[in-house]
Design a protein around this motif. Structure first.
Motif, PDB file in Angstrom:
ATOM      1  N   HIS A   1       0.829  -1.197   0.000  1.00 31.04           N
ATOM      2  CA  HIS A   1       0.000   0.000   0.000  1.00 31.04           C
ATOM      3  C   HIS A   1       0.871   1.257   0.000  1.00 31.04           C
ATOM      4  O   HIS A   1       1.928   1.284   0.638  1.00 31.04           O
ATOM      5  N   CYS A   2       0.402   2.273  -0.686  1.00 30.91           N
ATOM      6  CA  CYS A   2       1.014   3.596  -0.593  1.00 30.91           C
ATOM      7  C   CYS A   2      -0.135   4.546  -0.264  1.00 30.91           C
ATOM      8  O   CYS A   2      -0.878   4.986  -1.132  1.00 30.91           O
ATOM      9  N   VAL A   3      -0.296   4.782   1.020  1.00 27.72           N
ATOM     10  CA  VAL A   3      -1.476   5.506   1.526  1.00 27.72           C
ATOM     11  C   VAL A   3      -1.162   6.995   1.633  1.00 27.72           C
ATOM     12  O   VAL A   3      -0.098   7.371   2.132  1.00 27.72           O
ATOM     13  N   ILE A   4      -2.063   7.819   1.172  1.00 22.24           N
ATOM     14  CA  ILE A   4      -1.924   9.268   1.393  1.00 22.24           C
ATOM     15  C   ILE A   4      -2.599   9.597   2.725  1.00 22.24           C
ATOM     16  O   ILE A   4      -3.758   9.214   2.965  1.00 22.24           O
ATOM     17  N   LEU A   5      -1.857  10.266   3.610  1.00 19.99           N
ATOM     18  CA  LEU A   5      -2.361  10.549   4.970  1.00 19.99           C
ATOM     19  C   LEU A   5      -3.204  11.822   4.961  1.00 19.99           C
ATOM     20  O   LEU A   5      -2.826  12.838   5.553  1.00 19.99           O
ATOM     21  N   GLU A   6      -4.334  11.769   4.253  1.00 18.20           N
ATOM     22  CA  GLU A   6      -5.189  12.961   4.160  1.00 18.20           C
ATOM     23  C   GLU A   6      -6.172  12.968   5.333  1.00 18.20           C
ATOM     24  O   GLU A   6      -7.297  12.481   5.246  1.00 18.20           O
ATOM     25  N   ASN A   7      -5.680  13.547   6.439  1.00 15.40           N
ATOM     26  CA  ASN A   7      -6.439  13.540   7.684  1.00 15.40           C
ATOM     27  C   ASN A   7      -7.798  14.238   7.566  1.00 15.40           C
ATOM     28  O   ASN A   7      -8.745  13.890   8.255  1.00 15.40           O
TER      29      ASN A   7
ATOM     30  N   GLY B   1      -9.433  16.009  -1.131  1.00 13.35           N
ATOM     31  CA  GLY B   1      -9.615  14.615  -0.708  1.00 13.35           C
ATOM     32  C   GLY B   1     -11.047  14.283  -0.302  1.00 13.35           C
ATOM     33  O   GLY B   1     -11.665  13.360  -0.859  1.00 13.35           O
ATOM     34  N   PRO B   2     -11.622  15.040   0.648  1.00  8.92           N
ATOM     35  CA  PRO B   2     -12.990  14.709   1.081  1.00  8.92           C
ATOM     36  C   PRO B   2     -14.018  14.834  -0.039  1.00  8.92           C
ATOM     37  O   PRO B   2     -14.981  14.064  -0.091  1.00  8.92           O
ATOM     38  N   ILE B   3     -13.826  15.785  -0.952  1.00  9.87           N
ATOM     39  CA  ILE B   3     -14.773  15.938  -2.072  1.00  9.87           C
ATOM     40  C   ILE B   3     -14.665  14.716  -2.985  1.00  9.87           C
ATOM     41  O   ILE B   3     -15.671  14.147  -3.420  1.00  9.87           O
TER      42      ILE B   3
ATOM     43  N   ASP C   1      -5.447   7.393  -5.264  1.00 11.09           N
ATOM     44  CA  ASP C   1      -5.870   8.640  -4.625  1.00 11.09           C
ATOM     45  C   ASP C   1      -4.646   9.526  -4.369  1.00 11.09           C
ATOM     46  O   ASP C   1      -4.675  10.735  -4.627  1.00 11.09           O
ATOM     47  N   ALA C   2      -3.578   8.894  -3.857  1.00 18.84           N
ATOM     48  CA  ALA C   2      -2.353   9.660  -3.581  1.00 18.84           C
ATOM     49  C   ALA C   2      -1.892  10.369  -4.855  1.00 18.84           C
ATOM     50  O   ALA C   2      -1.554  11.559  -4.841  1.00 18.84           O
ATOM     51  N   ALA C   3      -1.910   9.645  -5.980  1.00 22.40           N
ATOM     52  CA  ALA C   3      -1.405  10.218  -7.234  1.00 22.40           C
ATOM     53  C   ALA C   3      -2.375  11.267  -7.785  1.00 22.40           C
ATOM     54  O   ALA C   3      -1.967  12.369  -8.156  1.00 22.40           O
ATOM     55  N   SER C   4      -3.672  10.944  -7.811  1.00 18.74           N
ATOM     56  CA  SER C   4      -4.592  11.869  -8.490  1.00 18.74           C
ATOM     57  C   SER C   4      -4.861  13.124  -7.661  1.00 18.74           C
ATOM     58  O   SER C   4      -5.078  14.192  -8.215  1.00 18.74           O
ATOM     59  N   TRP C   5      -4.812  13.014  -6.337  1.00 20.19           N
ATOM     60  CA  TRP C   5      -4.993  14.221  -5.526  1.00 20.19           C
ATOM     61  C   TRP C   5      -3.733  15.092  -5.584  1.00 20.19           C
ATOM     62  O   TRP C   5      -3.816  16.317  -5.600  1.00 20.19           O
TER      63      TRP C   5
END
Ligand SMILES: NC(=O)c1ccc[n+]([C@@H]2O[C@H](COP(=O)([O-])OP(=O)(O)OC[C@H]3O[C@@H](n4cnc5c(N)ncnc54)[C@H](O)[C@@H]3O)[C@@H](O)[C@H]2O)c1
Length: 473
Positions: free
Chosen positions: A166-172, A245-247, A408-412
């Motif tokens: 996994h490569c997770v984006i930490l979008e809190n 991210g949330p959108i 998500d990490a890449a597209s955001w």
């Protein structure tokens, strides 16, 4: 003649290397969306970058069952010492230390000590560390914004697919309370069709940006080596993900819809250059920044999705104004907005306090019901940081797909180079690469609003007092 009078960039097709690389999509190796990695009973975490943000993350992890903090890496001794102090104060064993030059993280990533590398360095190191982690057979969790260039975005995607890490984006911000409520409402169809969303990162960072870093402290509210001032030279939305991210989650971006193309615009700089000149008069340290060609104060992007929706993102860290991430969702049946005044409306009717409570009772997701109160006690931006960390660990321990995967990490993150190109080219539009290579049409939406209750407990550091309220000890 009228064109010559424009104050914007005069040459077309600047930064053509960005536009040229948009259509170059490597073949998909394996679809990481919805991928469940083998369960890890205990998640051994190694931290890289233990400054302001990383030290908070070390602390939060000490509250989560099934976590062992086994490694701490930073280029500064004081940061690693600070991390060890947090562990010892929580009654936990010392972690192995990796204190070296900029590439000290490599040894950590190659060691057999960790399952997850948690990355909170300045932006330029995010992807190099994440790649090293995945190549070293470890999951990576990366602070925002995750990648700086399109090449970095594709490197993350290619490496995650090949290694099945996994490569997770930490979008809190995806885990804040109103964002989670509206995500669940979107999932349950309350908005009808979502038509438009708005998000932002509007935060006057003057205090932090002009705080002189002190290398001998773990964190002092300053950016190490003034890294963020250096990033201010880039004329792009360098921090798009808090608003976006949330959108994207509510609109099922990469899972049923996709960002198609964007256009971006940036104002001039009306404050930064002046602030630098002012500070340089007070302290010669700031003379190094005098005369720098800084990013403008406000930049914004308009994004159209393949399913015909629109998203607007704003970014301003240098105007004296109140904080906002906007978080607005507009659907065919319902409207919600968090900043400047949080409200939900059906048609012209803004819900009153009683109706708002009813909505919260009905649509607060299981995840928030389970850890929301504890998260408020542990803290971290009002609790959302803890909800995010808890959920990440719970997914890894239970072999669940992660909520925010490499696509998500890449597209955001790719909004940064794309906006840079558009801003340099009089707001011409540019395509958003399809990091999922067509899989967005069939990828299932994330199920965090359904199964988020999880099984991981919060360590007994949190106890109920006589009034039933939770206390952190
Ligand atoms: N999600 C959020 O709400 C949020 C909030 C603040 C910061 N952040 C993000 O967290 C990250 C760190 O920001 P910060 O404010 O903590 O900055 P910081 O300067 O306080 O911390 C960065 C740390 O990384 C260390 N470092 C630098 N290069 C390194 C390397 N090659 N290897 C190991 N360590 C290295 C520095 O010594 C420092 O301790 C950034 O990506 C930032 O955008 C996110």
């Amino acid at each position: 003649a009228p064109l010559a009078a424009c104050s914007g960039p005069k040459e077309e097709s600047k930064l053509s290397y960005i536009k040229d690389s948009v259509g170059k999509n490597p073949k998909m190796n394996f679809n990481m969306c919805g991928y469940a990695a083998p369960k890890l009973e205990t998640v051994r975490v190694g931290f890289v970058g233990i400054g302001d943000r990383g030290s908070g993350a070390v602390k939060r992890m000490t509250f989560i069952e099934g976590v062992e903090v086994t490694a701490l890496c930073d280029i500064r001794r004081a940061a690693v010492d600070g991390g060890q102090k947090i562990l010892s104060e929580a009654g936990l064993p010392k972690a192995k230390e990796f204190v070296g030059g900029d590439l000290g993280f490599k040894e950590l990533c190659e060691s057999g000590l960790v399952d997850l590398v948690y990355i909170a360095t300045p932006w330029e190191w995010h992807v190099p560390v994440a790649i090293a982690a995945m190549e070293g057979d470890k999951h990576a969790a990366v602070e925002v914004s995750t990648a700086k260039t399109l090449d970095e975005c594709w490197q993350m995607v290619e490496t995650s697919e090949r290694t099945r890490k996994h490569c997770v984006i930490l979008e809190n911000c995806c885990y804040d309370f109103f964002e989670m409520l509206t995500l669940n409402m979107a999932r349950q169809g309350v908005f009808g069709d979502l038509v438009h969303g708005e998000g932002a990162y509007i935060h006057d960072l003057d205090y932090w940006q002009f705080n002189k870093p002190k290398d001998n402290q773990m964190t002092d509210g300053a950016y190490t080596k003034m890294w963020r001032m250096h990033e201010n030279k880039r004329k792009a939305n360098v921090y798009p993900t808090h608003g976006l991210g949330p959108i994207c989650q509510s609109m099922n971006i990469n899972r049923g819809d996709k960002m198609d193309y964007l256009t971006a615009m940036m104002s001039d700089d009306f404050t930064l250059k002046n602030r630098i000149a002012e500070k340089a008069k007070e302290d010669p340290f700031f003379e190094q920044f005098v005369g720098w060609d800084m990013r403008g104060n406000m930049d914004m992007q308009m994004i159209r999705t393949n399913k015909g929706r629109t998203i607007m993102i704003q970014h301003d860290i240098s105007s004296p104004r109140p904080y906002s991430r906007i978080h607005m969702l507009s659907g065919t049946k319902c409207f919600a907005q968090k900043w400047p005044l949080q409200h939900i409306a059906f048609g012209h009717n803004v819900v009153d306090d009683v109706q708002m409570k009813e909505l919260e009772e009905k649509y607060t997701p299981e995840l928030i019901r389970k850890v929301g109160e504890m998260a408020k006690q542990v803290g971290g931006h009002g609790g959302m940081d803890f909800v995010m960390d808890w959920r990440l660990i719970d997914c890894l321990r239970n072999g669940l797909p992660v909520d925010m995967d490499v696509y998500d990490a890449a597209s955001w993150s790719c909004i940064t180079p794309l906006s840079e190109w558009s801003i340099a080219n009089k707001s011409n539009s540019i395509e958003v690469p399809d990091f999922t290579r067509g899989a967005w049409e069939t990828n299932a939406p994330i199920d965090l609003t359904l199964t988020g209750a999880g099984t991981t407990e919060v360590r007994n550091l949190i106890k109920a007092n006589s009034k039933g309220q939770l206390n952190v000890h």
